[in-house]
Structures are given as C-alpha cells and as structure tokens.
Design a protein around this motif. Structure first.
Motif, mmCIF file in Angstrom:
data_model
loop_
_atom_site.group_PDB
_atom_site.id
_atom_site.type_symbol
_atom_site.label_atom_id
_atom_site.label_comp_id
_atom_site.label_asym_id
_atom_site.label_seq_id
_atom_site.Cartn_x
_atom_site.Cartn_y
_atom_site.Cartn_z
ATOM 1 N N MET A 1 0.846 -1.197 0.000
ATOM 2 C CA MET A 1 0.000 0.000 0.000
ATOM 3 C C MET A 1 0.877 1.241 0.000
ATOM 4 O O MET A 1 1.957 1.258 0.598
ATOM 5 N N ILE A 3 0.574 5.755 -0.107
ATOM 6 C CA ILE A 3 -0.174 7.017 -0.197
ATOM 7 C C ILE A 3 0.788 8.191 -0.086
ATOM 8 O O ILE A 3 1.823 8.103 0.584
ATOM 9 N N ASN A 5 1.392 12.119 1.251
ATOM 10 C CA ASN A 5 0.950 12.895 2.405
ATOM 11 C C ASN A 5 0.017 14.012 1.936
ATOM 12 O O ASN A 5 0.427 14.927 1.227
ATOM 13 N N THR A 6 -1.241 13.910 2.348
ATOM 14 C CA THR A 6 -2.219 14.944 1.996
ATOM 15 C C THR A 6 -2.785 15.611 3.256
ATOM 16 O O THR A 6 -3.831 16.263 3.192
ATOM 17 N N THR A 256 10.002 8.984 2.499
ATOM 18 C CA THR A 256 8.952 7.976 2.564
ATOM 19 C C THR A 256 9.088 7.151 3.833
ATOM 20 O O THR A 256 10.168 6.637 4.131
ATOM 21 N N ARG A 271 -3.274 7.959 6.618
ATOM 22 C CA ARG A 271 -4.480 7.829 5.809
ATOM 23 C C ARG A 271 -5.684 8.472 6.500
ATOM 24 O O ARG A 271 -6.507 9.133 5.852
ATOM 25 N N ALA A 308 5.487 10.707 1.863
ATOM 26 C CA ALA A 308 4.698 9.531 1.490
ATOM 27 C C ALA A 308 4.800 8.473 2.576
ATOM 28 O O ALA A 308 5.726 8.491 3.403
#
Length: 401
Positions: A1, A3, A5-6, A256, A271, A308
């Motif tokens: 998995m 993602i 970073n948001t 990361t 997440r 990330a």
C-alpha cells in the motif's frame, strides 16, 4: 500500500519545540555526549553501486547501525543518551550548578544516579539502550518486555543488570504496564513513544538519533534526493526526516515512511489524518517495528515533513535480509536484522511499481539514503532466516576492506 501525504499540516514548519529538539545545535550536543562514551566510532555509510544500477538510480547509501556502541542498533543512540541527560539534570538540581557530560561518571553524579530507577517497554533494542545508560551512571533499570520478545533479546538486556519484567500481550500492553508501575513506584519512564502529557523524554530519545544523520551528511559527497526509513512508533523516521528538513530546508529529500503491513500504525494514521491504533493481527517478522499505536510527537513531525507512507510485506523483509547478506555485483555485504533492511524493502517495491516510482519522482539521477537500523540482535533467528550466521557475513565484509 502507498499514499502521498495529503494532511493539512504537510509542508508546514515544525513546531518550535520540535525544531529545537531535532536541530543542528542539538545534534552537535549529542556528538559531544558521544565523545565521552566507550566504543564510540562513526558507523559506516555503505555504498551499493550494483544494487543502484539494478534499481535504476544513481546511488544507494545505507547507514549501517548494526555495530553502534556495541549494542547492535541505532537505538543505542537514544535511550542511553536520554538516561544520562536526565541524571545530569537531576544532579545539577541537587548540586545547585550545571553538571557537564564530562562529569557523568563522577562520584557526585553516581551518588545521585543510585537513587534513580529508569524503566521502559521494549521489543528489545530500546530496552538494551536504556539498561546500558543506567549501568553507565550507576542507576537501576527495570525493563518491561511483551510475550513476543525472544529469550535471546531478553538476555542481551539483562546483561546490563536490568530487572526484566515479562508482560502478557503486545508491545502496547507493555508500554501501558511500564507507565502504570512507574507511576506507582516513582520510577522514571524513558520511552521511545509519546502520549498526551509525556513528550519531553521521547524527544530526548529522538534527539539522540539525529547524530546518525549528521554523520551521514558528512560522509556523502552529495546530499540524498530520496530517503526511505522504516517506522515502528515513528521515532527514527521523525528524527531523520525532521533533522534533514532543518539542515537542508527546501532542498530536503523526498521522504517515505515504511511500515510493516501487519503493524502499519503510521500508514493508517497518515491515511486517517490523525493518530489511530491499528488492530493486532498476526505477528510480523519485523519484530522491532511491531507497534500498533504511533508516537504523538513523531506523528506531529512526520505529518509536516514526510512526503509519502507505504507498507511492505513479510516476504519483503526476509528478502532484503538475504539480499544484503549475499549482495550481487561486488557490493559490500551488510548484516541486517529482521527490521534493519525494511527501508530498502520499501525502495525496491517503489522502483518496481511505475505509479509509485513516478509519484516519488525517482529516476536515474536519484540518490537514495537508507538506514540499516539493526544488525543481528537475535543471532539465532538471523541464521534461521538467512541460512548463515552473522559472523560469516561479517567475515565477508572484513574480507573486502
């Protein structure tokens, strides 16, 4: 998995307290502390040009913490450092003057240390460091270990004279038990994770880790463009990412965070956008990373400076242990424990996936920095997994020097 970073704090400046904890002056202070320690030498920065060519990047450098201060992992830099700092502070308060690191083994300091007991929960490596720090200054140590900690790792801690306390359940259960008993008995908890109201001491532990980054930047001709660091509660990842952000500013590398899929507390926290506790499932072979709840301080830092988050599987961790022990193309062999090569496992998964590779802007100009966070801290388990003893791999390393 995987993602990106948001989170809303992404790219915001570090909190002033965190910037001070992980800053240049603090890292220089840790280096000064280490000058008074036996067995202190800079750990190697190992270049792996053959693996870099295979991965399609310009360079891969691994900071090998497998022999740090005789303890076998980067944790040697954190727990012991925090214990000594706390003893010096207590001695200064009682003596009415500042007490320097040069005095850390003096009779006056030892008289103070003998009245103090330090405790923590551990998967193995952090507890060994706290126990060593207590033994250096003449304090007591009581170390809590959960059911999954091997007898070999318990024995490695006990040799420093620590009282060993077994706890049923997981690492997080042992953290709670250590905090409860410490409050009852007025012991000092030196944890590598943090919770509400308990941040300063984990900050000192993380501060200790900054020295490996400081060394690595001196050892590289050019700073890295990308970093992959494994994460348990987040301390090592936050220390490396935070210090690099402070030192390199806008030129900092793409960072990361790599979690075990079976204990992905940082990944799931990223997440969700806030700290979460992940459910316990099957144990992971990455024993030093088997944590189900993130450190609040570490998350506060990583939410700002990590780019990330990703996970790796059991077979990925095993594969990189063997790959580092039996390198191709003339690369130097490295003894990496079950959790030591997880950052490399993350890199290899990233470059094998075109979407992840593009998201992280990895190309043939990329310079990758990784940390082998532990050597064979359980030699028997290492041999079972890799098929050869760590001494044999170390011998191969020595033969190439």
């Amino acid at each position: 998995m995987f993602i990106l970073n948001t989170n809303r704090d992404y790219r915001r400046p570090l909190e002033p307290a965190d910037a001070e904890t992980l800053g240049i002056a603090a890292a220089a202070g840790v280096e000064r502390h280490l000058k008074y320690r036996d067995n202190n030498t800079e750990t190697r920065l190992v270049s792996l040009p053959a693996l870099a060519a295979e991965a399609g990047v310009a360079a891969i450098h691994i900071k090998d913490e497998g022999h740090r201060l005789g303890l076998g992992s980067f944790k040697a830099l954190g727990g012991a450092y925090a214990v000594v700092c706390l003893v010096l502070e207590e001695a200064g308060a009682l003596l009415g003057r500042a007490v320097d690191m040069a005095e850390f083994q003096s009779p006056a300091v030892r008289n103070v240390a003998e009245t103090m007991t330090f405790t923590c929960a551990t998967d193995g490596n952090h507890g060994r460091s706290v126990a060593q720090g207590a033994s250096l200054v003449g304090a007591r140590a009581a170390i809590f270990v959960h059911a999954g900690v091997s007898n070999e790792r318990v024995a490695a801690i006990a040799r420093f004279g620590a009282e060993m306390i077994r706890v049923d359940g997981s690492y997080d259960d042992s953290v709670k038990m250590a905090a409860s008993v410490a409050e009852e008995r007025q012991w000092t908890v030196v944890s590598d994770t943090s919770w509400p109201g308990y941040e300063r001491i984990p900050g000192l532990v993380m501060q200790g880790y900054t020295v490996l980054v400081r060394e690595a930047l001196r050892q590289m001709q050019l700073p890295p463009t990308h970093v992959f660091i494994q994460s348990g509660v987040g301390g090592i990842a936050a220390a490396v990412a935070g210090h690099l952000a402070i030192v390199l500013g806008e030129d900092r590398p793409i960072f990361t965070v790599v979690d075990p899929a079976r204990a992905a507390c940082l990944f799931e926290t990223a997440r969700a956008g806030h700290p979460v506790t992940v459910p316990h499932t099957e144990p992971t072979v990455m024993a030093m990373l088997e944590c189900y709840e993130p450190s609040l301080v570490a998350w506060r830092i990583l939410s700002r400076v990590a780019d990330a988050f990703m996970t790796v599987d059991e077979e990925d961790a095993v594969s990189v242990m063997k790959r580092l022990a039996y390198p191709a193309g003339g690369d130097r062999a490295i003894v990496a424990g079950e959790s030591g090569g997880v950052g490399l496992a993350g890199l290899l998964k990233a470059v094998a996936d075109p979407a992840i590779k593009a998201a992280l802007s990895i190309d043939d100009r990329s310079r990758i920095f990784l940390v082998n966070t532990e050597g064979a801290t359980d030699p028997r388990k290492y041999q079972d997994i890799v098929g050869v003893s760590p001494d044999v791999v170390d011998g191969e390393m020595a033969g190439k020097e």
